[in-house]
Design an enzyme around this catalytic site. Sequence first.
Site, short mmCIF file in Angstrom:
data_model
loop_
_atom_site.label_atom_id
_atom_site.label_comp_id
_atom_site.label_asym_id
_atom_site.label_seq_id
_atom_site.Cartn_x
_atom_site.Cartn_y
_atom_site.Cartn_z
N CYS A 5 0.74 -1.20 0.03
CA CYS A 5 0.07 -0.12 -0.04
C CYS A 5 0.70 1.04 -0.12
O CYS A 5 1.69 1.45 -1.02
CB CYS A 5 -1.00 -0.19 1.18
N HIS A 32 -4.32 -4.85 -0.18
CA HIS A 32 -4.13 -5.32 1.32
C HIS A 32 -4.53 -6.79 1.25
O HIS A 32 -5.62 -7.10 2.05
CB HIS A 32 -4.89 -4.48 2.28
N GLU A 73 -3.26 -8.94 2.76
CA GLU A 73 -3.46 -9.47 4.21
C GLU A 73 -4.44 -9.17 5.38
O GLU A 73 -4.83 -9.62 6.34
CB GLU A 73 -2.07 -8.82 4.95
#
Length: 305
Positions: free
Chosen positions: A142, A235, A237
């Site tokens: 990011c 993202h 994750e």
Amino acid sequence: MPLRLPDRLPAIDILKNENIFVMDNSRATTQDIRPLKIVILNLMPLKITTETDLVRLLSNTPLQMEINFMKLKSHTPKNTPIEHMMMFYRDFESMRNEKFDGMIITGAPVETMDFEDVTYWDEITDIFAWAKTHVTSTLYICWAAQAGLYYHYGVPKYPLEKKMFGIFPQTPVDTKLPIFRGFDDVFMMPHSRHTEIHREDILANPELTLLAESPESGVSMVMARGGREFYITGHLEYAPNTLDNEYKRDRGIRDDVDMPKNYYRDDNPDNAPVVTWRAHANLLYNNWINYYVYQETPYNIDEIK
């Protein structure tokens, strides 16, 4: 896989409850194995949450890894207890002479600022430069992806009128690359950002390889130096409820944030999110660790250069 984590790290109990095999350093030192050394520079405000999200993904390979956490000396986090930072994190200066098989640099809530106006810009660019010779492969996420592309290759970022917010389909450019081994033709990725990079700037630089993109969310993955650097603008994750928490935090406060797209069941924020990205998130981190860290790093870690 067994993950070697600092003793008493909160993520240990959380992940054990999810049936993920982790071990603290006290037990790991009894095993005669050369683990992969991974360092995480965690710039996110809710550090314990981010630690858990990343460790969860790193747990999905058969390789043993030793996880280290790095912090900036020039920035004091406001949302994480100082005791947690002192117990589990080390300043970059204390790690400068070490080498690591892999590194992850997270996003940060500073994306609307000019890079040079970020208070810790000098320190983090020092880390970017250090990683080129002290880490086998680095994953930028990011804001860190935008910052790394700007610092290393002069790629600018551009403001968005509305926050890029939701789960967006991504198309790999070259599915034959090891990073995409096992991927489908389209995969989903969460995005949560107020700025973007343009594909024209990536394609104009011969040192950069565009890996994946989306008609709506734009460039999502870029590679450099044959896989020693990966830049991910989204993202993968994120936990299932992260975008929901962000939306409820900003709703009624910001006028540039709409409901996250392709996220809630029936597009109703009263319903639970539909998780569509987790399988590819695990696969991408697995491929990164296997093909770009484990297969490339020397057994003698001091030989990284």
